[in-house]
Design an enzyme around this catalytic site. Structure first.
Site, PDB file in Angstrom:
ATOM      1  N   ASP A  27       0.534  -1.563  -0.041  1.00 15.80           N
ATOM      2  CA  ASP A  27      -0.177  -0.046   0.513  1.00 15.80           C
ATOM      3  C   ASP A  27       0.588   1.390   0.314  1.00 15.80           C
ATOM      4  OD1 ASP A  27      -2.214  -1.782   0.291  1.00 15.80           O
ATOM      5  OD2 ASP A  27      -1.774  -1.374   2.563  1.00 15.80           O
ATOM      6  N   LYS A  30       2.448   2.317  -4.882  1.00 13.17           N
ATOM      7  CA  LYS A  30       2.646   1.341  -5.818  1.00 13.17           C
ATOM      8  C   LYS A  30       1.424   1.856  -7.668  1.00 13.17           C
ATOM      9  CE  LYS A  30       3.278  -2.614  -5.210  1.00 13.17           C
ATOM     10  NZ  LYS A  30       2.452  -1.985  -3.421  1.00 13.17           N
ATOM     11  N   GLY A  54      -3.382  -4.730  -6.072  1.00 16.81           N
ATOM     12  CA  GLY A  54      -4.495  -4.515  -7.019  1.00 16.81           C
ATOM     13  C   GLY A  54      -4.466  -2.984  -6.888  1.00 16.81           C
ATOM     14  N   HIS A  55      -4.749  -2.479  -8.092  1.00 14.21           N
ATOM     15  CA  HIS A  55      -4.754  -0.444  -7.765  1.00 14.21           C
ATOM     16  C   HIS A  55      -6.295  -0.207  -8.557  1.00 14.21           C
ATOM     17  CE1 HIS A  55      -0.694  -1.258  -9.309  1.00 14.21           C
ATOM     18  NE2 HIS A  55      -1.670  -0.758 -10.219  1.00 14.21           N
ATOM     19  N   GLN A 238       2.722  -6.061  -3.411  1.00 20.65           N
ATOM     20  CA  GLN A 238       2.821  -5.705  -2.760  1.00 20.65           C
ATOM     21  C   GLN A 238       3.832  -5.657  -1.704  1.00 20.65           C
ATOM     22  OE1 GLN A 238       2.016  -9.456  -2.985  1.00 20.65           O
ATOM     23  NE2 GLN A 238      -0.042  -9.034  -3.260  1.00 20.65           N
TER      24      GLN A 238
HETATM   25  P1  GDP Z   1      -0.926   0.930  -3.571  1.00 19.45           P
HETATM   26  O1  GDP Z   1      -1.600  -0.317  -3.675  1.00 19.45           O
HETATM   27  O2  GDP Z   1       0.207   1.443  -3.661  1.00 19.45           O
HETATM   28  O3  GDP Z   1      -0.920   1.640  -5.422  1.00 19.45           O
HETATM   29  O4  GDP Z   1      -1.575   1.679  -2.393  1.00 19.45           O
HETATM   30  P2  GDP Z   1      -2.648   2.082  -2.054  1.00 19.45           P
HETATM   31  O5  GDP Z   1      -3.379   1.408  -3.008  1.00 19.45           O
HETATM   32  O6  GDP Z   1      -2.553   2.054  -0.473  1.00 19.45           O
HETATM   33  O7  GDP Z   1      -3.142   3.377  -2.585  1.00 19.45           O
HETATM   34  C1  GDP Z   1      -2.503   4.338  -2.046  1.00 19.45           C
HETATM   35  C2  GDP Z   1      -3.585   5.694  -1.955  1.00 19.45           C
HETATM   36  O8  GDP Z   1      -3.531   6.677  -1.749  1.00 19.45           O
HETATM   37  C3  GDP Z   1      -4.709   5.759  -3.473  1.00 19.45           C
HETATM   38  O9  GDP Z   1      -5.669   6.477  -3.529  1.00 19.45           O
HETATM   39  C4  GDP Z   1      -3.607   7.488  -4.362  1.00 19.45           C
HETATM   40  O10 GDP Z   1      -4.815   7.422  -4.328  1.00 19.45           O
HETATM   41  C5  GDP Z   1      -2.955   7.935  -2.426  1.00 19.45           C
HETATM   42  N1  GDP Z   1      -2.001   8.205  -3.010  1.00 19.45           N
HETATM   43  C6  GDP Z   1      -1.504   7.971  -3.682  1.00 19.45           C
HETATM   44  N2  GDP Z   1      -0.140   9.085  -3.818  1.00 19.45           N
HETATM   45  C7  GDP Z   1      -0.089   9.898  -3.010  1.00 19.45           C
HETATM   46  C8  GDP Z   1       0.241  11.078  -2.460  1.00 19.45           C
HETATM   47  O11 GDP Z   1       1.374  11.685  -2.174  1.00 19.45           O
HETATM   48  N3  GDP Z   1      -0.361  11.530  -1.443  1.00 19.45           N
HETATM   49  C9  GDP Z   1      -1.831  11.351  -1.083  1.00 19.45           C
HETATM   50  N4  GDP Z   1      -2.544  12.189   0.040  1.00 19.45           N
HETATM   51  N5  GDP Z   1      -2.827  10.528  -1.160  1.00 19.45           N
HETATM   52  C10 GDP Z   1      -1.627   9.680  -2.555  1.00 19.45           C
END
Ligand code: GDP
Length: 456
Positions: A27, A30, A54-55, A238
């Protein structure tokens, strides 16, 4: 006969391949980083895990929830592959392909599943839930999607592999036999309800009919892309601290998350897998059980959770939140060979009086450790030794250039570079693509500057 392929990782036109991995417990954001760069690659490969990852990918006005298919799929002409090291739920993959089609993205001729990937069956899901229930307090916090039991069958050498998707008769027979074994475990060991075999076999075979044309030799396809001068992005799911070998075992995922698995899984030479871009949040979160020395169970932790929207995307579960753990992060840099970092969610730290970073652990008897121990029970007992940095009152949210960042935020980024020994080449200051700062002059930094056009 094909000889040993010539492999060029760095050429005059920039990198030929790049691996993106999460550097913490998943999370890390990425999704945004991969989304920013995927368009510059001719092929994108997933190499570990299954639909537990996933994302959400935004492309223009459209939003795609992707769990198995690499996010490169939204770019026309990009080849997307799923490596042999993955576990693939045929029904989940068909659903995802349908979701893409509804929004006008066709995967035809562009999605390739390794014939050697492991198939995840409906009974794996039932086993995952039953086993997790049986663990009680010691539960791992799995996503309940059957990933662990599917990998277990792989290691037990009884798994079904994806080439069976092209042979429905054999698939039905083998799936029925394996799911009958699973049902025996469900009933006798867990007192759980058996899965309806007739319906389950039918569902798997129906999915197989759709997927059959997409099954093949992933390594051969990637080598062709490489041979034609194309760029390849390997996308890890992950995070490094969830790696089955080097993470906080047993509170880990069931596959390796390390970049080395990219070559293993995709069946390409290790030297073809390029530099490693690690993605880390400016603080730390983790989902489920396991060691987390810098966890904050106070108002600051709550603030990180609220400002960072740290709730599971599928489960809605609140994530555990805490300060940046430079000990764990340094270990991730070492075992994953991270060459450069993307630091995300810096904006979430805006407005704090001070910011702490764990620089060592202490075992309660005056001993300091500068690496995480392999013994997770011992790890649970360690306390963080913090360095404290001043917070910043200005806002970093939405900044697109380092000069727009508050001084304290820049100092914090530099401190992390010092503590981890790798350059931070990308800073994310918000969820949107344009809320991104590119910095640093190392090879990865220069490459990113060249390929990331004007975001948004
Ligand atoms: P992933 O699976 O590694 O992409 O992680 P997540 O599912 O936790 O996604 C990250 C969340 O944080 C998403 O809702 C993004 O839109 C949000 N996000 C990503 N980069 C940033 C950032 O720099 N600042 C903020 N406030 N939110 C972010």
């Amino acid at each position: 006969m094909m000889g040993v392929p010539e492999v060029v990782v760095v050429s005059s036109d920039g990198m030929r391949s790049l691996v993106v991995v999460g550097g913490q417990w998943g999370d890390e954001g990425k999704g945004k980083v991969v989304d920013l760069i995927a368009g510059a690659f001719d092929a994108v490969a997933r190499y570990n895990g299954g639909h537990n990852a996933g994302h959400t990918v935004r492309y223009g006005e459209r939003r795609f929830a992707l769990h198995l298919v690499p996010s490169g799929i939204v770019h026309d002409g990009t080849l997307c592959v799923l490596g042999a090291g993955m576990v693939v739920d045929p029904e989940a993959l068909v659903a995802e392909i349908g979701h893409l089609a509804e929004q006008g993205v066709s995967v035809e001729g562009r999605l390739l599943v390794s014939e050697r990937a492991t198939l995840l069956l409906p009974t794996h899901r039932a086993l995952d839930l039953a086993r997790e229930r049986a663990r009680g307090q010691g539960r791992i916090g799995t996503t309940g999607r059957g990933i662990g039991p599917a990998y277990q069958d792989l290691a037990s050498r009884r798994a079904l592999r994806a080439f069976l998707l092209t042979d429905p008769g054999r698939l039905a027979e083998r799936a029925r036999a394996l799911m009958a074994e699973h049902n025996r475990e469900l009933e006798s060991l867990h007192g759980a309800e058996a899965v309806d075999l007739g319906r389950a076999v039918e569902a798997v075979v129906a999915a197989a009919r759709e997927l059959a044309p997409m099954v093949g030799d992933v390594g051969k396809a990637l080598l062709r892309t490489h041979g034609e001068g194309g760029r390849i992005l390997f996308e890890g799911a992950q995070g490094i601290l969830l790696d089955v070998f080097h993470g906080t075992y047993p509170f880990v995922t069931s596959s390796s998350c390390l970049p080395g698995l990219a070559a293993v899984s995709c069946g390409v030479p290790p030297r073809m897998v390029g530099p490693v871009l690690g993605v880390m949040k400016a603080y730390t979160t983790r989902v489920g059980g396991g060691p987390f020395p810098t966890e904050l169970e106070d108002a600051v932790g709550e603030r990180l959770r609220e400002r960072g929207a740290e709730f599971g995307t599928t489960t809605g579960r609140p994530r555990r939140c805490g300060w940046f753990d430079a000990v764990a992060a340094r270990y991730a840099v070492r075992v994953a060979g991270i060459d450069a970092l993307a630091l995300t969610k810096l904006d979430v730290l805006d407005g704090l009086d001070e910011v702490q970073v764990a620089v060592a652990y202490e075992d309660g008897q005056g001993r300091r450790l500068d690496v995480p121990p392999g013994d997770s029970e011992a790890f649970e007992r360690l306390r963080p030794v913090y360095e404290t940095f001043p917070g910043w009152s200005g806002s970093s949210a939405g900044a697109t250039d380092e000069v727009d960042l508050p001084e304290g935020a820049v100092a914090y980024v530099r401190q992390l570079e010092r503590l981890l020994g790798v350059p931070v080449v990308l800073v994310s200051t918000g969820p949107r693509r344009r809320e991104t700062i590119l910095r640093g002059d190392g090879p990865v930094g220069r490459f990113l500057r060249r390929i990331v056009g004007s975001p948004d």
